[in-house]
Design a protein around this motif. Sequence first.
Motif, short mmCIF file in Angstrom:
data_model
loop_
_atom_site.label_atom_id
_atom_site.label_comp_id
_atom_site.label_asym_id
_atom_site.label_seq_id
_atom_site.Cartn_x
_atom_site.Cartn_y
_atom_site.Cartn_z
N ARG A 69 -53.19 30.85 0.51
CA ARG A 69 -53.53 32.16 0.93
C ARG A 69 -53.01 32.35 2.46
N PHE A 70 -52.05 33.30 2.74
CA PHE A 70 -51.28 33.60 3.92
C PHE A 70 -51.79 34.93 4.22
N ASP A 71 -52.63 35.35 4.99
CA ASP A 71 -53.29 36.86 5.01
C ASP A 71 -52.87 37.59 6.36
N LEU A 108 -47.90 29.54 -4.13
CA LEU A 108 -47.86 29.36 -2.67
C LEU A 108 -47.58 30.67 -2.05
N GLU A 109 -48.28 30.99 -0.96
CA GLU A 109 -47.88 32.08 -0.09
C GLU A 109 -46.90 31.79 1.12
N ASN A 110 -47.00 30.54 1.41
CA ASN A 110 -45.96 29.98 2.45
C ASN A 110 -45.30 28.69 2.03
N VAL A 111 -44.47 28.20 2.96
CA VAL A 111 -43.76 26.90 2.33
C VAL A 111 -43.61 26.12 3.97
N ALA A 112 -42.98 24.93 3.71
CA ALA A 112 -42.68 24.08 5.02
C ALA A 112 -41.23 23.62 4.52
N PHE A 113 -40.06 23.75 5.62
CA PHE A 113 -38.87 23.32 5.00
C PHE A 113 -38.94 21.71 5.14
N GLU A 114 -39.83 21.08 4.39
CA GLU A 114 -39.84 19.75 3.78
C GLU A 114 -40.09 19.77 2.43
N ALA A 171 -56.12 29.27 3.38
CA ALA A 171 -56.44 28.35 2.37
C ALA A 171 -54.94 27.58 2.05
N SER A 172 -55.06 26.27 2.03
CA SER A 172 -54.07 25.28 1.91
C SER A 172 -54.13 24.46 0.83
N VAL A 173 -52.87 23.82 0.25
CA VAL A 173 -53.07 23.05 -0.95
C VAL A 173 -54.30 21.82 -0.55
N ASP A 174 -54.05 21.23 0.49
CA ASP A 174 -55.11 20.18 0.92
C ASP A 174 -56.42 20.62 1.07
N SER A 175 -56.71 21.81 1.53
CA SER A 175 -58.19 22.23 1.75
C SER A 175 -58.80 22.74 0.35
#
Length: 301
Positions: free
Chosen positions: A131-133, A163-169, A145-149
């Motif tokens: 969730r990216f509010d 997902l609502e955001n990503v990392a370039f990894e 909220a993140s995957v690991d939380s």
Amino acid sequence: MRETVAVVVVTYNRADLLARMLDGLAAQTHLPDAVIVVDNASTDHTRAVLDARHDLPLHVTTTHANLGGAGGFHVGVRAAYDAGWDRLWLMDDDVVPAPDCLATLMATDEDCLMAVREDLEGRLCEKAALRFDLANPLVIRPKTASVDSAYSSRDELPALVELENVAFEGFMVRRRVVERIGFPDPEFFIFYDDVDFAVRARRAGYRIWAVRDARLVRQLDFNQQHDLAGWKGFYMYRNLFVVHLRYGENALVRLKPWLIVLAVLLMCPLRGGRAEAANVTRAIRSARGMRRLTEAAGPPR
């Protein structure tokens, strides 16, 4: 038809980490069609590491200066797009994919995918946002909220997690997404260029999925988020502000950067944070000039 895939790697002065990452690519059960490495004008032995690799289809671009991760991914994604590859797999130099990681992603028929990261001990450390509010002005940090939380281990994850955001990894995107929404914005330099790209993709109607069985091992700890008084702090603040100014869903959310600036300035005498206060004031001035997507990052013509 078989889809082709190019890996886009950005590196800067981390030759030993890069070597391990390239070892991981060479060990893939599904070998990439191209590995586009953008060397951000490294001054260590990065060139020697790249010159010694004859087991990968390397295409190396050395920039004239350090363009940051954002600038490097802009250059690499544009090169991969121009070369006509069907899928683009974006990779930092400090992650190592499990041997079946690329095969697992390529077998998943979705336009935007994310490999799931773990640390060297095998613990889940995927911090991409569930969730990216950008609608609630009372939320200080938009990543609520993140995957690991939400999940304590990879075993708890469903096969696909939205997902609502990503990392370039370990983020994979199909060519048609870039064709529609454009390229990573080089003006970010570091931080939030991946968030900006993900927001654009989602607003264009694409869904982003973390793939549980696509495993990526992160070589370094997450420790840069606390350096708000250092040079990275300027980019953390500025680019967070830019995301709010560009994509805030109401006027109060778009006002939030100024409220954060005020809060930091009021608290700096208690925290001894003159450097942080300087960062945040510079950041808001710079962010105001980045309200619109940079022309270079727009869809290809």
